[in-house]
Every structure is written in structure tokens, then in C-alpha cells.
Design an enzyme around this catalytic site. Structure first.
Site, PDB file in Angstrom:
ATOM      1  N   LEU A 152      -4.288  -3.577   1.458  1.00 36.09           N
ATOM      2  CA  LEU A 152      -4.723  -2.188   2.220  1.00 36.09           C
ATOM      3  C   LEU A 152      -3.469  -1.154   1.735  1.00 36.09           C
ATOM      4  CD1 LEU A 152      -6.102  -3.323   5.634  1.00 36.09           C
ATOM      5  CD2 LEU A 152      -7.215  -2.885   3.288  1.00 36.09           C
ATOM      6  N   CYS A 153      -3.981   0.044   1.705  1.00 36.90           N
ATOM      7  CA  CYS A 153      -2.977   1.034   1.484  1.00 36.90           C
ATOM      8  C   CYS A 153      -2.304   1.432   2.672  1.00 36.90           C
ATOM      9  CB  CYS A 153      -3.706   2.022   0.496  1.00 36.90           C
ATOM     10  SG  CYS A 153      -4.148   1.545  -1.060  1.00 36.90           S
ATOM     11  N   THR A 154      -1.582   0.717   3.472  1.00 34.77           N
ATOM     12  CA  THR A 154      -0.972   1.272   4.756  1.00 34.77           C
ATOM     13  C   THR A 154       0.184   0.294   4.959  1.00 34.77           C
ATOM     14  OG1 THR A 154      -1.033   1.465   6.956  1.00 34.77           O
ATOM     15  CG2 THR A 154      -2.826   0.035   6.049  1.00 34.77           C
TER      16      THR A 154
END
Length: 412
Positions: free
Chosen positions: A362-364
């Protein structure tokens, strides 16, 4: 730079290892992955669930009924399995109620707790004949109205918000101002109102906290719970048939945490029940547990897709993450993030180790399953296992975040 200790042996005891591979439900992890066909997945061990119930039966006072709080893990196969082992089920939605009723457990042994029940949910519960735990006076009003419209006699209990909390609990559910239950001092007024209706009154549900690993805190909570139960029952104009004393029993997740001594807790509860027996004749006592029944019987498995080094720190990038297992990422109630027990499931007994961080796709930066943890040296294709994952895993996670596929769940 802080690093976590390797997975301690106490958390590995339930799971055998064969040829460096973790075994769950009698199946080597790599074989189980082949059977499922893909990662990530959750796997729950029916043997461990059965043994946990047996342990409770051994140490709890005879006659105490054991209920499963389905919110911990509502997978239908898990619920069906537990329905053969416990005395009742607690649900928190109409969806969970349907799963519970499908098990064949009699409706009077299913209870429905939780604030904010819709009128439709209340109507479904009344029609099903399960016990509704009243959370507010307005909810009671709605039940009375629906009962008249439906020409049915609903079964109800009062969820009590006690004037004390379970000390040292991971999640405090009672004491002070809470959205849960009816304040203890208001309960006599509600009981008097129920006495003027045709409602079938079952009893009291007194729940003060969860995820507690201190036996002395649980013992104190049991004592205060039973004292409050005696006080409310003695003054009640309607007969109290059941008293649900809640649960609160925790499981160890992090280094230094020790499992509860059930023998001590059960012995003390038996003594307390004997003391209050004269004031509570014929009352049935229920202990309601979720995490304690299933938490240690489950694992979450994901595959390493990439291994990269950034400024000296090693990252194992997997196809799983917080969207599947929010709790393991530290974003489900942890104030200070700690690592869940994690291992490389197909290299369990190998001695070549390194300090790594396990992350998802995920982009976090919150997508973190292990932060600077000492693990067996791993490569793409290896399997990361997160232990203590049988409770509050998949259904407590933001599955739709970024649109990745849902993991599979299996009971083995």
C-alpha cells in the site's frame, strides 16, 4: 535503533515444525498454500480452538455457561465449529445473527449486544426469538413498540454500564461515560418499566473491559460485577434468570507478556459464586469470550514479493498488509506500536537471521507488519506468518483500501 526480539518459543508451542516448515491443522504451510492456491490467507486451527474451550471447561466453575462473542471472528466455518463446543453466541449485528442462527444454536442462547441497533435489526431479532441486550431507554421504547406491532413477546436483557472499569484492560468497556449499556444507577428505573410490560426479561449483562492479562484485575472485576449483580437483582421487580459477567480474558501478543493463569481465575470465581449464591438463587451465569477462544488459533500468511535495502535498512515487501490485518500494523488500538509475533513460515528452524522490516504493497508508511525485527533471512517467494491472528483480523481491517484482492480464510 530499537529492534524486536526473535519470536519467543511460548507463542510457537501450539504449532509443530517439520523440515523448517510451520504446520497448522496437521498441514505444512507450503502445502496449505498450494491447496489454497494463492496468498495472502488466514488459517485457523480447529484443534487449538477445541483445546482452548476444553481448558476453560476444566478451570471455570461447574455450571458457568460459555458464550462466544462472534465479533472476534465471524467466519461462518469458525462459528459453526464453536457452536458445537460452547453454550451460546453473542452477536453485534443482523448479519452476525444470521450466521449464528445457521449454526442451529437455539435462539434463546443467542444474544444481540451493541449500541445503535436499527429498528429493522430489532425487528429481526424479535422475530428470531433471540435475546436483545438493551443499550438505552430509547432502544427499550423501540422494542416495546415493535413487539406490539408484531404481536410477539421479545426476550431482553439489560446491558449494564458499571460504575467501575476493568483495570489494566486493553479496551475499557465500562465505568464513566460510555456509549455502551445503561448506567448502573439508571438500571432500577428501566427494570421498573420492564415490569409494566409484557416483555420476557432474561437478565443482566455486565461487561467492564477486554484484553486483560492481569489475574488480580480480573478477580477484582468479578468481585465487583457480582456485587453489582446482587444489588440490582435484589431490588428488581422482575425475575433475573441470567447474569452475563462478560469476559476480559486477554492473550499475550508482545515480548514480556505472560498468559493468564486460568486455574487461579477459575478458583476465585468459584469462591465468589458460592458467596453470592444465597442472594441469586436459580440464576444462570455466563462468561462471554471472543479473542480468548480464537486469537491464538489463527495465523495470517503473506508472500514476499520484493526485498530491498534503503539506506542500510532491509525491507521485505509482501502481498499482504494493513488492509488485511489492521491490528498487526499497530493501527487498531495501539498507542505505541509494537510488533506482533512474526516469523518466516517456511524457514522456521533456520539460524541465519537479519533485522528487517516487513511491509505491504500500500501507498502509506502505516502499511507495516514488522518494524526492524530479527527474522530468519528471507527472499522473494518466502512466506511471512503473523501469529495471534485468529481474532480481530480480516473483518477488523480496511479491506477495500486501494482495491487489492481479499485474502482467503480457511479452517483446518
Amino acid at each position: 535503533m530499537k529492534t524486536s526480539q526473535p519470536l519467543h518459543n511460548a507463542l510457537l508451542q501450539p504449532y509443530p515444525v517439520e523440515d523448517h516448515c510451520l504446520v497448522i491443522g496437521g498441514i505444512p504451510l507450503t502445502r496449505l498454500m498450494q491447496r489454497i492456491g494463492r496468498t495472502p490467507f488466514y488459517a485457523y486451527d480447529r484443534r487449538l480452538i477445541r483445546e482452548r474451550v476444553s481448558l476453560l471447561r476444566q478451570h471455570l466453575p461447574q455450571g458457568v455457561h460459555l458464550h462466544y462473542a462472534m465479533k472476534a471472528n465471524p467466519m461462518p466455518a469458525v462459528v459453526q465449529h464453536l457452536a458445537q463446543l460452547v453454550d451460546g453466541i453473542d452477536v453485534a449485528s443482523a448479519g452476525e445473527m444470521k450466521i449464528a442462527l445457521d449454526t442451529g444454536i437455539t435462539p434463546e442462547n443467542i444474544s444481540f449486544a451493541g449500541p445503535g441497533k436499527s429498528r429493522q435489526e430489532l425487528a429481526c431479532a424479535i422475530a428470531a426469538g433471540i435475546v436483545l441486550n438493551i443499550e438505552s431507554e430509547q432502544e427499550l421504547t423501540a422494542i416495546i413498540e415493535l413487539a406490539e406491532q408484531m404481536s410477539l413477546r421479545p426476550k431482553v436483557a439489560i446491558r449494564v454500564n458499571p460504575d467501575f472499569e476493568l483495570k489494566s484492560s486493553g479496551m475499557k468497556m465500562g465505568g464513566g461515560a460510555k456509549q455502551f449499556g445503561i448506567d448502573a444507577e439508571t438500571v432500577p428505573t428501566i427494570l421498573a418499566r420492564i415490569a409494566r410490560t409484557n416483555i420476557d426479561f432474561e437478565g443482566l449483562h455486565i461487561f467492564s473491559g477486554s484484553q486483560n492479562l492481569k489475574a488480580e484485575a480480573i478477580q477484582e472485576s468479578h468481585e465487583k460485577t457480582l456485587q453489582l449483580a446482587v444489588q440490582l437483582t435484589t431490588a428488581s421487580p422482575v425475575r433475573v434468570r441470567t447474569i452475563n459477567i462478560g469476559g476480559g480474558l486477554g492473550i499475550p501478543y508482545f515480548p514480556g507478556e505472560q498468559p493468564l493463569d486460568l486455574a487461579v481465575i477459575g478458583s476465585n470465581l468459584g469462591k465468589l459464586l458460592a458467596e453470592v449464591a444465597p442472594a441469586l438463587p436459580g440464576v444462570r451465569f455466563v462468561m462471554e469470550l471472543g479473542r480468548y477462544l480464537v486469537g491464538e488459533a489463527g495465523i495470517y500468511v503473506c508472500k514476499i514479493l520484493d526485498k530491498k535495502v534503503s539506506r542500510g535498512q532491509v525491507f521485505l515487501v509482501t502481498d499482504g498488509g494493513l488492509h488485511h490485518h489492521l491490528a498487526a500494523s499497530g493501527n487498531f488500538g495501539q498507542v505505541i506500536r509494537k510488533n506482533y509475533p512474526v516469523a518466516i513460515g517456511n524457514k522456521m528452524s533456520m539460524t541465519d537471521t537479519e533485522i528487517v522490516s516487513v511491509v505491504g504493497p500500500l501507498c502509506t508508511p502505516l502499511d507495516l507488519l514488522a518494524d526492524r525485527m530479527m527474522l530468519t533471512r528471507a527472499e522473494p517467494g518466502d512466506l511471512v506468518v503473523v501469529f495471534q491472528s485468529g481474532a480481530y483480523g480480516l473483518t477488523a481491517s480496511p479491506l477495500a483500501f486501494l482495491g487489492h484482492p481479499a485474502p482467503t480464510e480457511v479452517l483446518v
